[in-house]
Design a protein around this motif. Structure first.
Motif, PDB file in Angstrom:
ATOM      1  N   LEU A 262     -18.342 -13.922  18.887  1.00  0.00           N
ATOM      2  CA  LEU A 262     -18.941 -14.052  17.186  1.00  0.00           C
ATOM      3  C   LEU A 262     -19.752 -15.131  17.042  1.00  0.00           C
ATOM      4  O   LEU A 262     -19.012 -16.307  16.937  1.00  0.00           O
ATOM      5  N   SER A 263     -20.993 -15.271  17.136  1.00  0.00           N
ATOM      6  CA  SER A 263     -21.891 -16.332  16.971  1.00  0.00           C
ATOM      7  C   SER A 263     -22.305 -16.714  15.420  1.00  0.00           C
ATOM      8  O   SER A 263     -22.834 -17.395  15.048  1.00  0.00           O
ATOM      9  N   ILE A 264     -22.048 -15.684  14.891  1.00  0.00           N
ATOM     10  CA  ILE A 264     -22.400 -15.664  13.245  1.00  0.00           C
ATOM     11  C   ILE A 264     -21.657 -16.755  12.476  1.00  0.00           C
ATOM     12  O   ILE A 264     -20.492 -17.107  12.943  1.00  0.00           O
ATOM     13  N   PRO A 265     -22.193 -17.533  11.499  1.00  0.00           N
ATOM     14  CA  PRO A 265     -21.637 -18.390  10.752  1.00  0.00           C
ATOM     15  C   PRO A 265     -20.138 -17.999  10.289  1.00  0.00           C
ATOM     16  O   PRO A 265     -19.803 -17.127  10.098  1.00  0.00           O
ATOM     17  N   ALA A 266     -19.039 -19.162  10.478  1.00  0.00           N
ATOM     18  CA  ALA A 266     -17.918 -18.828   9.969  1.00  0.00           C
ATOM     19  C   ALA A 266     -17.612 -18.372   8.444  1.00  0.00           C
ATOM     20  O   ALA A 266     -16.777 -17.639   8.302  1.00  0.00           O
ATOM     21  N   SER A 267     -18.754 -18.784   7.507  1.00  0.00           N
ATOM     22  CA  SER A 267     -18.485 -18.618   6.254  1.00  0.00           C
ATOM     23  C   SER A 267     -18.890 -17.003   6.062  1.00  0.00           C
ATOM     24  O   SER A 267     -18.098 -16.364   5.305  1.00  0.00           O
ATOM     25  N   LEU A 268     -19.671 -16.474   6.958  1.00  0.00           N
ATOM     26  CA  LEU A 268     -19.865 -15.080   6.772  1.00  0.00           C
ATOM     27  C   LEU A 268     -18.767 -14.039   7.440  1.00  0.00           C
ATOM     28  O   LEU A 268     -18.288 -12.999   6.953  1.00  0.00           O
ATOM     29  N   LEU A 269     -18.117 -14.747   8.392  1.00  0.00           N
ATOM     30  CA  LEU A 269     -17.194 -14.083   9.219  1.00  0.00           C
ATOM     31  C   LEU A 269     -15.888 -14.096   8.114  1.00  0.00           C
ATOM     32  O   LEU A 269     -14.962 -12.968   7.972  1.00  0.00           O
ATOM     33  N   THR A 270     -15.629 -15.228   7.462  1.00  0.00           N
ATOM     34  CA  THR A 270     -14.429 -15.363   6.513  1.00  0.00           C
ATOM     35  C   THR A 270     -14.708 -14.529   5.263  1.00  0.00           C
ATOM     36  O   THR A 270     -13.757 -13.750   4.990  1.00  0.00           O
ATOM     37  N   GLY A 271     -15.919 -14.282   5.008  1.00  0.00           N
ATOM     38  CA  GLY A 271     -16.255 -13.604   3.682  1.00  0.00           C
ATOM     39  C   GLY A 271     -15.932 -11.917   4.144  1.00  0.00           C
ATOM     40  O   GLY A 271     -15.478 -11.213   3.127  1.00  0.00           O
ATOM     41  N   ALA A 272     -16.483 -11.781   5.215  1.00  0.00           N
ATOM     42  CA  ALA A 272     -16.072 -10.239   5.853  1.00  0.00           C
ATOM     43  C   ALA A 272     -14.708 -10.049   5.989  1.00  0.00           C
ATOM     44  O   ALA A 272     -14.222  -8.683   5.612  1.00  0.00           O
ATOM     45  N   ALA A 273     -13.763 -11.001   6.427  1.00  0.00           N
ATOM     46  CA  ALA A 273     -12.438 -10.961   6.637  1.00  0.00           C
ATOM     47  C   ALA A 273     -11.608 -10.580   5.052  1.00  0.00           C
ATOM     48  O   ALA A 273     -10.783  -9.875   5.026  1.00  0.00           O
ATOM     49  N   VAL A 274     -12.165 -11.447   4.438  1.00  0.00           N
ATOM     50  CA  VAL A 274     -11.795 -11.478   3.026  1.00  0.00           C
ATOM     51  C   VAL A 274     -11.822 -10.178   2.035  1.00  0.00           C
ATOM     52  O   VAL A 274     -10.803  -9.552   1.479  1.00  0.00           O
ATOM     53  N   TRP A 275     -13.043  -9.720   2.262  1.00  0.00           N
ATOM     54  CA  TRP A 275     -13.511  -8.510   1.692  1.00  0.00           C
ATOM     55  C   TRP A 275     -12.651  -7.247   2.223  1.00  0.00           C
ATOM     56  O   TRP A 275     -12.306  -6.212   1.479  1.00  0.00           O
ATOM     57  N   ALA A 276     -12.531  -7.193   3.673  1.00  0.00           N
ATOM     58  CA  ALA A 276     -11.573  -6.210   4.086  1.00  0.00           C
ATOM     59  C   ALA A 276     -10.515  -6.171   3.865  1.00  0.00           C
ATOM     60  O   ALA A 276     -10.017  -5.046   3.561  1.00  0.00           O
ATOM     61  N   ILE A 277      -9.877  -7.139   3.512  1.00  0.00           N
ATOM     62  CA  ILE A 277      -8.392  -7.253   2.805  1.00  0.00           C
ATOM     63  C   ILE A 277      -8.408  -6.933   1.490  1.00  0.00           C
ATOM     64  O   ILE A 277      -7.533  -6.025   0.917  1.00  0.00           O
ATOM     65  N   VAL A 278      -9.449  -7.318   0.727  1.00  0.00           N
ATOM     66  CA  VAL A 278      -9.420  -7.066  -0.825  1.00  0.00           C
ATOM     67  C   VAL A 278      -9.386  -5.132  -0.709  1.00  0.00           C
ATOM     68  O   VAL A 278      -8.851  -4.740  -1.546  1.00  0.00           O
ATOM     69  N   TRP A 279     -10.550  -4.938   0.053  1.00  0.00           N
ATOM     70  CA  TRP A 279     -10.621  -3.531   0.022  1.00  0.00           C
ATOM     71  C   TRP A 279      -9.504  -2.503   0.650  1.00  0.00           C
ATOM     72  O   TRP A 279      -9.208  -1.339   0.316  1.00  0.00           O
ATOM     73  N   TYR A 280      -8.821  -3.176   1.498  1.00  0.00           N
ATOM     74  CA  TYR A 280      -7.542  -2.486   1.830  1.00  0.00           C
ATOM     75  C   TYR A 280      -6.744  -2.357   0.722  1.00  0.00           C
ATOM     76  O   TYR A 280      -5.935  -1.287   0.250  1.00  0.00           O
ATOM     77  N   VAL A 281      -6.421  -3.516  -0.035  1.00  0.00           N
ATOM     78  CA  VAL A 281      -5.435  -3.534  -1.279  1.00  0.00           C
ATOM     79  C   VAL A 281      -5.916  -2.480  -2.184  1.00  0.00           C
ATOM     80  O   VAL A 281      -5.121  -1.755  -2.686  1.00  0.00           O
ATOM     81  N   ILE A 282      -7.208  -2.448  -2.573  1.00  0.00           N
ATOM     82  CA  ILE A 282      -7.638  -1.505  -3.646  1.00  0.00           C
ATOM     83  C   ILE A 282      -7.733  -0.059  -3.073  1.00  0.00           C
ATOM     84  O   ILE A 282      -7.137   1.068  -3.754  1.00  0.00           O
ATOM     85  N   GLY A 283      -8.105   0.094  -1.679  1.00  0.00           N
ATOM     86  CA  GLY A 283      -7.765   1.528  -1.047  1.00  0.00           C
ATOM     87  C   GLY A 283      -6.280   2.104  -0.936  1.00  0.00           C
ATOM     88  O   GLY A 283      -6.068   2.994  -0.999  1.00  0.00           O
ATOM     89  N   PHE A 284      -5.424   0.896  -0.718  1.00  0.00           N
ATOM     90  CA  PHE A 284      -3.899   1.564  -0.483  1.00  0.00           C
ATOM     91  C   PHE A 284      -3.646   1.759  -1.918  1.00  0.00           C
ATOM     92  O   PHE A 284      -2.911   2.910  -1.937  1.00  0.00           O
ATOM     93  N   ALA A 285      -3.775   1.160  -2.968  1.00  0.00           N
ATOM     94  CA  ALA A 285      -3.389   1.389  -4.307  1.00  0.00           C
ATOM     95  C   ALA A 285      -3.998   2.923  -4.493  1.00  0.00           C
ATOM     96  O   ALA A 285      -3.216   3.606  -5.308  1.00  0.00           O
TER      97      ALA A 285
END
Length: 405
Positions: A262-285
């Motif tokens: 993954l050569s994309i900027p670390a900020s974009l990668l981190t943002g995608a990971a954080v949003w995946a976790i956020v949507w997991y929490v919402i989806g799980f609820a």
């Protein structure tokens, strides 16, 4: 000394009851072998996938070429030609006789003999196509160099001018940011959310049915209220899934950046990971409370499929759309509309965020709508759970569970 959370039998405080059940679920499931095995398997899958992608990315065809003393000056031009054709070349300087022997033994793919101005390629049988293209480019460059020298020009200046020459490009439309890496990142995010929801979501329903069939729920409800029992179970299992998601995100993002896959900027990668976790929490609820209510309708594991399958399909359908429709048309109207529908948002919005096509207002609106639905589902599922969890025997109809006093 009395526990400050208790005022008497069955009078456990609201927060204390939820925390008690959540802590029980968390402690039980974190020690379960299934949690450890599933976590290890998915981590190994992520690592294997990234290693494979790294191998594929670095698996350009390679060849070993020998140069004699008279052709050794072609090392740099040969390297440039190999770079231009995407061929990896390992250059060795050898004695001509030894070089011919190494070609015959297969230790060298080719040997350049003769002189730098008129080299000859020595091969065992056939010249590999990739290496042949490299030698063609080398011959063309050398022929051009000789012509420039004959005209008393500067070959290095001409090569520099050729390397930097390009035509200006005028774009009528802006370039979309849907590079392959971001598409792969989005698909991985949806797959991880899907797997975690399927594993941990069904664990909620199975846990409710197990407690109901074993009559453990009757003992628990002597201490906590039905809504506390349901909320604590959902919260405890949600934390278990959240721990897994954080592990997957850290391993995937860290290894992807470390290996260069993954050569994309670390900020974009981190943002995608954080949003995946956020949507997991919402989806799980969203899905877990429905699965808890569905589990309360039956008393046997054999009857679980009939009530759980409709909820599972609400997870499967958005996931299939997420990893099939969105990569083909990331900013299409269908994807934009579906990503705003709460039951589809946990699967589709993370991919659109990873691709960089989700506008901030779309993200905010989808989160708000999803949270509103979660609140409504908690109230509805809580009613069903309260009215059905103590009823044993035949399956409880949803309509009856909703109407019961």
């Amino acid at each position: 000394m009395s526990d400050p959370q208790y005022d008497g039998p069955g009078a456990l405080s609201a927060i204390g009851g939820v925390r008690l059940i959540a802590r029980r679920e968390l402690a039980t499931r974190l020690r379960a072998k299934s949690f450890l095995v599933s976590t290890v398997i998915i981590v190994v899958f992520i690592c294997g996938y990234l290693v494979l992608m790294n191998f594929i990315g670095n698996s350009t065809s390679s060849a070993t070429v020998g140069l004699t003393g008279q052709t050794s000056t072609l090392a740099t031009p040969l390297g440039n030609a190999a770079k231009a054709t995407g061929q990896k070349v390992d250059v060795r300087t050898v004695d001509e006789r030894a070089g011919r022997r190494q070609v015959a033994d297969g230790k060298l793919d080719a040997l350049l003999v003769g002189t730098a101005d008129a080299p000859t390629v020595v091969v065992k049988k056939n010249l590999p196509s990739g290496l042949g293209n490299t030698f063609t480019v080398l011959a063309q460059h050398e022929a051009l160099t000789q012509q420039i020298v004959a005209l008393k020009g500067d070959p290095s200046a001409v090569r520099h001018a050729m390397a930097t020459a390009k035509l200006p490009v005028q774009r009528l439309e802006p370039v979309g940011g849907y590079q392959v890496e971001r598409i792969v990142l989005g698909i991985i995010a949806v797959i991880l959310i899907y797997m975690s929801l399927m594993i941990n979501g069904q664990a909620v329903a199975q846990g409710v049915i197990e407690e109901k069939s074993s009559r453990v729920v009757e003992l628990l409800l002597a201490t906590v209220r039905p809504w506390q029992l349901m909320a604590g179970k959902v919260l405890g299992i949600a934390v278990v899934g959240l721990i897994q998601m954080v592990i997957f995100a850290v391993v995937g993002a860290g290894l992807g950046l470390a290996t260069g896959v993954l050569s994309i900027p670390a900020s974009l990668l981190t943002g995608a990971a954080v949003w995946a976790i956020v949507w997991y929490v919402i989806g799980f609820a969203m899905y877990a409370v429905m699965l808890a209510a569905a589990g309360a309708l039956v008393s046997r594991q054999e009857d679980a499929n009939a009530v759980v399958t409709p909820v599972i399909m609400m997870i499967v359908v958005p996931a299939v759309i997420g990893w099939s429709l969105i990569p083909a048309n990331p900013d299409g109207m269908a994807g934009r509309v579906l990503s705003l529908i709460p039951l589809f948002s946990p699967m589709i919005m993370p991919m659109r965020i990873s691709l960089g096509v989700a506008a901030p207002w779309e993200i905010v609106l989808s989160v708000v709508l999803s949270l509103v639905l979660v609140v409504g589902l908690v109230a509805l599922a809580g009613r069903v759970y309260r009215n059905a969890v103590l009823r044993t025997g035949a399956r409880v109809r949803l309509v009856d569970a909703l109407r019961a006093a």
